[in-house]
Design a protein around this motif. Structure first.
Motif, PDB file in Angstrom:
ATOM      1  N   HIS A 299       0.842  -1.200   0.000  1.00 12.77           N
ATOM      2  CA  HIS A 299       0.000   0.000   0.000  1.00 12.77           C
ATOM      3  C   HIS A 299       0.881   1.255   0.000  1.00 12.77           C
ATOM      4  N   ALA A 300       1.993   1.204   0.717  1.00 10.19           N
ATOM      5  CA  ALA A 300       2.908   2.346   0.751  1.00 10.19           C
ATOM      6  C   ALA A 300       3.502   2.628  -0.626  1.00 10.19           C
ATOM      7  N   VAL A 301       3.837   1.583  -1.358  1.00  8.59           N
ATOM      8  CA  VAL A 301       4.372   1.757  -2.711  1.00  8.59           C
ATOM      9  C   VAL A 301       3.360   2.480  -3.602  1.00  8.59           C
ATOM     10  N   GLU A 302       2.097   2.091  -3.480  1.00  5.25           N
ATOM     11  CA  GLU A 302       1.064   2.760  -4.269  1.00  5.25           C
ATOM     12  C   GLU A 302       0.983   4.244  -3.916  1.00  5.25           C
ATOM     13  N   GLY A 303       1.180   4.561  -2.633  1.00  7.71           N
ATOM     14  CA  GLY A 303       1.093   5.953  -2.204  1.00  7.71           C
ATOM     15  C   GLY A 303       2.210   6.807  -2.758  1.00  7.71           C
ATOM     16  N   PHE A 304       3.461   6.334  -2.635  1.00  5.86           N
ATOM     17  CA  PHE A 304       4.542   7.185  -3.154  1.00  5.86           C
ATOM     18  C   PHE A 304       4.541   7.221  -4.666  1.00  5.86           C
ATOM     19  N   THR A 305       4.015   6.175  -5.319  1.00  3.84           N
ATOM     20  CA  THR A 305       3.893   6.197  -6.775  1.00  3.84           C
ATOM     21  C   THR A 305       3.015   7.348  -7.231  1.00  3.84           C
ATOM     22  N   LYS A 306       1.883   7.529  -6.578  1.00  4.48           N
ATOM     23  CA  LYS A 306       0.967   8.612  -6.959  1.00  4.48           C
ATOM     24  C   LYS A 306       1.611   9.983  -6.742  1.00  4.48           C
ATOM     25  N   SER A 307       2.282  10.163  -5.605  1.00  5.68           N
ATOM     26  CA  SER A 307       2.894  11.453  -5.322  1.00  5.68           C
ATOM     27  C   SER A 307       4.023  11.770  -6.296  1.00  5.68           C
ATOM     28  N   MET A 308       4.865  10.786  -6.577  1.00  4.79           N
ATOM     29  CA  MET A 308       5.963  11.006  -7.520  1.00  4.79           C
ATOM     30  C   MET A 308       5.434  11.304  -8.919  1.00  4.79           C
ATOM     31  N   ALA A 309       4.349  10.636  -9.300  1.00  3.11           N
ATOM     32  CA  ALA A 309       3.757  10.897 -10.621  1.00  3.11           C
ATOM     33  C   ALA A 309       3.300  12.341 -10.746  1.00  3.11           C
ATOM     34  N   ILE A 310       2.756  12.869  -9.669  1.00  4.36           N
ATOM     35  CA  ILE A 310       2.309  14.269  -9.673  1.00  4.36           C
ATOM     36  C   ILE A 310       3.507  15.204  -9.804  1.00  4.36           C
ATOM     37  N   GLU A 311       4.567  14.914  -9.072  1.00  3.83           N
ATOM     38  CA  GLU A 311       5.732  15.797  -9.061  1.00  3.83           C
ATOM     39  C   GLU A 311       6.498  15.784 -10.379  1.00  3.83           C
ATOM     40  N   TRP A 312       6.629  14.619 -11.005  1.00  2.00           N
ATOM     41  CA  TRP A 312       7.528  14.477 -12.142  1.00  2.00           C
ATOM     42  C   TRP A 312       6.808  14.427 -13.488  1.00  2.00           C
ATOM     43  N   GLY A 313       5.499  14.540 -13.472  1.00  2.00           N
ATOM     44  CA  GLY A 313       4.748  14.458 -14.721  1.00  2.00           C
ATOM     45  C   GLY A 313       5.137  15.514 -15.733  1.00  2.00           C
ATOM     46  N   LYS A 314       5.331  16.740 -15.268  1.00  5.04           N
ATOM     47  CA  LYS A 314       5.672  17.834 -16.189  1.00  5.04           C
ATOM     48  C   LYS A 314       7.028  17.616 -16.850  1.00  5.04           C
ATOM     49  N   ALA A 315       7.862  16.793 -16.233  1.00  4.60           N
ATOM     50  CA  ALA A 315       9.173  16.478 -16.807  1.00  4.60           C
ATOM     51  C   ALA A 315       9.103  15.291 -17.766  1.00  4.60           C
ATOM     52  N   GLY A 316       7.909  14.761 -17.951  1.00  6.22           N
ATOM     53  CA  GLY A 316       7.742  13.633 -18.863  1.00  6.22           C
ATOM     54  C   GLY A 316       8.123  12.300 -18.247  1.00  6.22           C
ATOM     55  N   ILE A 317       8.245  12.271 -16.932  1.00  7.52           N
ATOM     56  CA  ILE A 317       8.580  11.030 -16.235  1.00  7.52           C
ATOM     57  C   ILE A 317       7.300  10.415 -15.698  1.00  7.52           C
ATOM     58  N   ARG A 318       6.990   9.232 -16.205  1.00 10.31           N
ATOM     59  CA  ARG A 318       5.795   8.518 -15.767  1.00 10.31           C
ATOM     60  C   ARG A 318       6.182   7.459 -14.742  1.00 10.31           C
ATOM     61  N   ILE A 319       5.321   7.229 -13.766  1.00 10.47           N
ATOM     62  CA  ILE A 319       5.585   6.200 -12.764  1.00 10.47           C
ATOM     63  C   ILE A 319       4.288   5.469 -12.435  1.00 10.47           C
ATOM     64  N   ASN A 320       4.345   4.158 -12.525  1.00  7.83           N
ATOM     65  CA  ASN A 320       3.183   3.303 -12.305  1.00  7.83           C
ATOM     66  C   ASN A 320       3.594   2.031 -11.569  1.00  7.83           C
ATOM     67  N   THR A 321       2.608   1.265 -11.167  1.00 10.83           N
ATOM     68  CA  THR A 321       2.883  -0.043 -10.577  1.00 10.83           C
ATOM     69  C   THR A 321       2.171  -1.132 -11.377  1.00 10.83           C
ATOM     70  N   ILE A 322       2.729  -2.323 -11.308  1.00 15.54           N
ATOM     71  CA  ILE A 322       2.052  -3.530 -11.779  1.00 15.54           C
ATOM     72  C   ILE A 322       1.711  -4.344 -10.541  1.00 15.54           C
ATOM     73  N   CYS A 323       0.474  -4.788 -10.450  1.00 18.91           N
ATOM     74  CA  CYS A 323      -0.012  -5.483  -9.258  1.00 18.91           C
ATOM     75  C   CYS A 323      -0.438  -6.902  -9.620  1.00 18.91           C
ATOM     76  N   PRO A 324       0.472  -7.854  -9.522  1.00 15.16           N
ATOM     77  CA  PRO A 324       0.129  -9.229  -9.883  1.00 15.16           C
ATOM     78  C   PRO A 324      -0.661  -9.940  -8.790  1.00 15.16           C
ATOM     79  N   THR A 325      -1.364 -10.965  -9.209  1.00 12.06           N
ATOM     80  CA  THR A 325      -1.935 -11.923  -8.272  1.00 12.06           C
ATOM     81  C   THR A 325      -0.847 -12.914  -7.896  1.00 12.06           C
TER      82      THR A 325
END
Length: 254
Positions: A164-190
């Motif tokens: 859950h923590a990984v999902e949280g920092f992923t969202k925040s980093m995406a907001i911060e670095w989006g304008k620089a063209g840096i995308r950040i996402n997660t893959i959530c396997p079963t």
């Protein structure tokens, strides 16, 4: 009328860093990126396994090199990324689990899981992003999370907390670095069948429980992750950031 053109899934000319690449999901991700044309740097603690995989990938016509790395060692990770980067793509598959009833969680188990799954993942992601920001380059950063980042699970309180923590920092980093063209996402396997999870699948009761929860009626294979990682790494996902791609066979649908 001009027909639209599907964005490319190819990764030719891109440099990718895959952490936790010596086995399982990380190994599959490294191969998938290599097949798509990326120059792949494989990072993990097990040097012999890394070198063997590099040899196999090269024999198959892919571009690959090994980088011994312990993601839980933040200073060493930052130095290694700075000296070997910048990387256009990051896939962080380094992680571990310490399963027990929540009432029985030890501080040691909590710390070892949090150090790698949260702290290590955070600062590895940060290190790759810093290289891209300094170079003025866009990029795609992918953390291998889990379906357990979206639900709870018996005996998995610590593991769920870290993911859950990984999902949280992923969202925040995406907001911060989006304008620089840096995308950040997660893959959530079963549950994915690997050498590490094999003991679980060899227990008939546990396997029946897993296959009942997965709506497609089967356990996941590492091949199920390979297309997802190429999608998120490539221009095919150019408008995707700050989110998670659930490869869970419908586990979280209910």
């Amino acid at each position: 009328m001009t027909l639209p053109k599907t964005p490319s899934f190819r990764l030719d000319g891109k440099r990718a860093l895959v952490a936790g690449a010596s086995s399982g999901i990380g190994l599959a991700c490294a191969v998938a990126l290599g097949e798509a044309g990326a120059e792949v740097t494989l990072a993990a603690r097990r040097v012999d396994s890394l070198n063997a995989l590099v040899d196999k990938m090269k024999a198959a016509g892919m571009s690959a090199s090994a980088l011994p790395l312990d993601v839980s060692n933040v200073a060493a990770t930052q130095a290694a990324v700075a000296s070997n980067g910048p990387f256009d793509i990051l896939v962080n598959s380094a992680g571990l689990a310490r399963h027990s009833p929540a009432a029985d969680t030890t501080e040691a188990d909590f710390d070892v899981a949090a150090d790698l799954n949260v702290k290590g993942a955070y600062f590895l992601t940060q290190a790759v992003a810093k290289g891209l920001l300094a170079a003025g380059k866009p990029g795609s950063l992918i953390n291998i999370s889990s379906q357990m980042a979206h639900v709870g699970g018996i005996d998995r309180a610590v593991y769920c907390a870290t993911k859950h923590a990984v999902e949280g920092f992923t969202k925040s980093m995406a907001i911060e670095w989006g304008k620089a063209g840096i995308r950040i996402n997660t893959i959530c396997p079963t549950f994915i069948l690997t050498d590490l999870t094999r003991p679980t699948f060899e227990d008939p009761e546990k396997r029946a429980w897993i296959e009942d929860k997965i709506k497609l009626g089967r356990a996941g294979e590492v091949e199920d992750i390979m297309g997802a990682v190429v999608f998120l790494a490539s221009q095919a996902s150019a408008m995707v950031t700050g989110t998670s791609l659930l490869v869970d066979g419908g586990w979280t649908a209910e």
